[in-house]
Design an enzyme around this catalytic site. Structure first.
Site, PDB file in Angstrom:
ATOM      1  N   HIS A 193      -1.026  -2.264  -7.004  1.00  0.00           N
ATOM      2  CA  HIS A 193      -1.952  -2.111  -5.900  1.00  0.00           C
ATOM      3  C   HIS A 193      -3.482  -2.413  -6.121  1.00  0.00           C
ATOM      4  O   HIS A 193      -4.077  -1.446  -6.705  1.00  0.00           O
ATOM      5  CB  HIS A 193      -1.515  -0.945  -5.487  1.00  0.00           C
ATOM      6  CG  HIS A 193      -2.055  -0.443  -3.968  1.00  0.00           C
ATOM      7  ND1 HIS A 193      -2.557   0.898  -3.520  1.00  0.00           N
ATOM      8  CD2 HIS A 193      -2.449  -1.077  -2.958  1.00  0.00           C
ATOM      9  CE1 HIS A 193      -3.050   0.966  -2.442  1.00  0.00           C
ATOM     10  NE2 HIS A 193      -3.105  -0.510  -2.104  1.00  0.00           N
ATOM     11  N   SER A 231       0.928  -1.100   0.046  1.00  0.00           N
ATOM     12  CA  SER A 231      -0.061   0.022  -0.058  1.00  0.00           C
ATOM     13  C   SER A 231       0.970   1.045   0.016  1.00  0.00           C
ATOM     14  O   SER A 231       0.318   2.308  -0.208  1.00  0.00           O
ATOM     15  CB  SER A 231      -0.872   0.156   1.135  1.00  0.00           C
ATOM     16  OG  SER A 231      -1.785  -1.160   1.413  1.00  0.00           O
TER      17      SER A 231
HETATM   18  P1  NAD Z   1      -3.592  -9.469   6.267  1.00  0.00           P
HETATM   19  O1  NAD Z   1      -3.212  -9.388   7.503  1.00  0.00           O
HETATM   20  O2  NAD Z   1      -5.213  -9.816   5.998  1.00  0.00           O
HETATM   21  O3  NAD Z   1      -2.769 -10.496   5.687  1.00  0.00           O
HETATM   22  C1  NAD Z   1      -1.575 -10.627   5.427  1.00  0.00           C
HETATM   23  C2  NAD Z   1      -0.944 -12.314   5.262  1.00  0.00           C
HETATM   24  O4  NAD Z   1       0.376 -12.423   5.302  1.00  0.00           O
HETATM   25  C3  NAD Z   1      -1.415 -13.237   6.503  1.00  0.00           C
HETATM   26  O5  NAD Z   1      -2.125 -14.235   6.053  1.00  0.00           O
HETATM   27  C4  NAD Z   1      -0.184 -13.653   7.009  1.00  0.00           C
HETATM   28  O6  NAD Z   1       0.084 -14.900   7.321  1.00  0.00           O
HETATM   29  C5  NAD Z   1       0.790 -13.632   5.694  1.00  0.00           C
HETATM   30  N1  NAD Z   1       2.308 -13.589   5.844  1.00  0.00           N
HETATM   31  C6  NAD Z   1       3.043 -12.857   6.833  1.00  0.00           C
HETATM   32  N2  NAD Z   1       4.245 -13.242   6.761  1.00  0.00           N
HETATM   33  C7  NAD Z   1       4.241 -13.701   5.621  1.00  0.00           C
HETATM   34  C8  NAD Z   1       5.482 -14.371   4.815  1.00  0.00           C
HETATM   35  N3  NAD Z   1       6.696 -14.109   5.367  1.00  0.00           N
HETATM   36  N4  NAD Z   1       5.409 -15.105   3.835  1.00  0.00           N
HETATM   37  C9  NAD Z   1       3.909 -15.429   3.379  1.00  0.00           C
HETATM   38  N5  NAD Z   1       2.969 -14.816   4.101  1.00  0.00           N
HETATM   39  C10 NAD Z   1       3.222 -14.244   4.953  1.00  0.00           C
HETATM   40  O7  NAD Z   1      -3.239  -8.176   5.289  1.00  0.00           O
HETATM   41  P2  NAD Z   1      -3.974  -7.588   4.085  1.00  0.00           P
HETATM   42  O8  NAD Z   1      -4.993  -6.659   4.401  1.00  0.00           O
HETATM   43  O9  NAD Z   1      -3.894  -8.858   3.214  1.00  0.00           O
HETATM   44  O10 NAD Z   1      -2.511  -6.896   3.332  1.00  0.00           O
HETATM   45  C11 NAD Z   1      -1.802  -7.497   2.733  1.00  0.00           C
HETATM   46  C12 NAD Z   1      -0.963  -6.460   1.675  1.00  0.00           C
HETATM   47  O11 NAD Z   1      -1.772  -5.829   0.983  1.00  0.00           O
HETATM   48  C13 NAD Z   1      -0.308  -5.575   2.543  1.00  0.00           C
HETATM   49  O12 NAD Z   1       1.126  -5.023   1.925  1.00  0.00           O
HETATM   50  C14 NAD Z   1      -1.240  -4.212   2.393  1.00  0.00           C
HETATM   51  O13 NAD Z   1      -0.572  -2.847   2.630  1.00  0.00           O
HETATM   52  C15 NAD Z   1      -1.724  -4.416   1.241  1.00  0.00           C
HETATM   53  N6  NAD Z   1      -3.086  -4.017   0.938  1.00  0.00           N
HETATM   54  C16 NAD Z   1      -3.934  -4.081   1.827  1.00  0.00           C
HETATM   55  C17 NAD Z   1      -5.177  -3.498   1.534  1.00  0.00           C
HETATM   56  C18 NAD Z   1      -6.270  -3.481   2.445  1.00  0.00           C
HETATM   57  O14 NAD Z   1      -7.516  -2.672   2.405  1.00  0.00           O
HETATM   58  N7  NAD Z   1      -6.277  -4.306   3.611  1.00  0.00           N
HETATM   59  C19 NAD Z   1      -5.701  -2.784   0.368  1.00  0.00           C
HETATM   60  C20 NAD Z   1      -4.616  -2.723  -0.713  1.00  0.00           C
HETATM   61  C21 NAD Z   1      -3.418  -3.224  -0.402  1.00  0.00           C
END
Ligand code: NAD
Length: 288
Positions: free
Chosen positions: A143, A122
């Site tokens: 993204h 993000s």
């Molecule tokens: P989340 O907490 O729902 O999921 C993250 C996942 O990553 C978890 O399942 C965790 O087990 C896994 N993880 C942690 N370390 C890891 C590793 N070393 N190898 C593989 N998997 C691993 O988070 P999210 O909301 O899905 O966000 C994930 C990414 O997407 C982030 O970079 C976030 O900034 C980005 N993002 C989030 C949103 C949102 O609205 N939540 C929107 C756009 C982008």
């Protein structure tokens, strides 16, 4: 490589974003391998995809048969090495710089030379992530928005080293997934969406922190007063408060301006493990 040659997608992280990305890729006949360090997260991710597809069946967008075939195209693993045959990898692990740098370094050593490595970060610098690989021209920001199956936008971010070919291919893949690809031509903290959205969410938390209004009033005022589909605190709960805090920290450190300092209340909520919908509690309670 052209977009037709992209057949095998690797997704890193099975959380809110990762499972959504896996779903939209499988829906356009791509083979998906979703990797997470947590088996529980993978299982939860598959359940979420199933429920999301059920909602699409209810709306008559897809059939039961479609659901079966989409699910059959999503495989899971806890071994990063299994991603070795992927053509295009989309990383959606937790928003932490060190973690992403480690993942990209390891991934780079595993996958074939022509594979593209995209990150769904993000806010973190694509340039910095690309620099830990030996294929920096093939690293790109892709993204997606939350929830991935419903949201039309993919923000494309070109790192300093990203080649025009990689960027064009990422655009074509995004369009194949039914998304609109909007380019952020400079790789700066927060890109477009979070540069604007996160300070608004952070300010909503300050409004609560300073006792100016209740959670409900802040959301209602912004929803009705600025015609947003949901209030900023509801949206923050959807995004995940840990992710919101991580993005504010990147804006604060990366742009060096005190106007981006994260609200202390946001920090407290994350310390308490109140991360929003995904943990059952954030600004609202989702325990039921
Ligand atoms: P989340 O907490 O729902 O999921 C993250 C996942 O990553 C978890 O399942 C965790 O087990 C896994 N993880 C942690 N370390 C890891 C590793 N070393 N190898 C593989 N998997 C691993 O988070 P999210 O909301 O899905 O966000 C994930 C990414 O997407 C982030 O970079 C976030 O900034 C980005 N993002 C989030 C949103 C949102 O609205 N939540 C929107 C756009 C982008």
């Amino acid at each position: 490589m052209n977009v037709q040659q992209i057949q095998k997608i690797g997704v890193i992280g099975a959380g809110q974003m990762g499972n959504g990305i896996a779903q939209v890729c499988a829906a356009v006949q791509l083979d998906v391998l979703m990797y997470d360090i947590s088996q529980t997260a993978l299982e939860k991710g598959l359940v979420t995809i199933g429920s999301s597809l059920d909602r699409l069946i209810k709306k008559s967008v897809i059939t039961e048969e479609d659901k079966k075939s989409i699910l059959s195209r999503v495989k899971t693993t806890t071994q990063m090495g299994d991603l070795k045959n992927s053509d295009f990898i989309i990383e959606a692990a937790t928003e932490k710089v060190d973690l992403k740098l480690k993942i990209f370094k390891e991934l780079d050593a595993i996958v074939k030379p022509e594979a593209i490595l995209a990150t769904n970060t993000s806010s973190i610098s694509i340039t910095q992530i690309a620099a830990v690989t030996i294929r920096p021209t093939q690293v790109v920001g892709m993204h997606f928005m939350n929830p991935v199956p419903l949201m039309k936008l993919v923000e494309g971010i070109k790192g300093l080293q990203t080649s025009s070919e990689t960027f064009a291919l990422t655009k074509q893949l995004s369009e194949k997934l039914g998304k609109v690809f909007v380019e952020s031509v400079k790789d700066m903290p927060g890109f477009i969406v979070n540069r604007i959205l996160m300070p608004m969410i952070n300010e909503a938390v300050y409004t609560l922190h300073e006792g100016i209004a209740s959670v409900e009033s802040i959301d209602q005022a912004m929803q009705l007063g600025t015609n947003q589909p949901m209030g900023p605190l509801t949206l923050a709960d959807f995004i995940g408060l840990d992710t919101c805090l991580a993005i504010m920290n990147v804006l604060h450190e990366g742009l060096g301006d005190s106007k981006y300092r994260p609200c202390p209340l946001l920090v407290k909520y994350v310390e308490a493990g109140w991360l929003g919908r995904k943990s059952g509690r954030g600004f609202y309670n989702y325990a039921k």
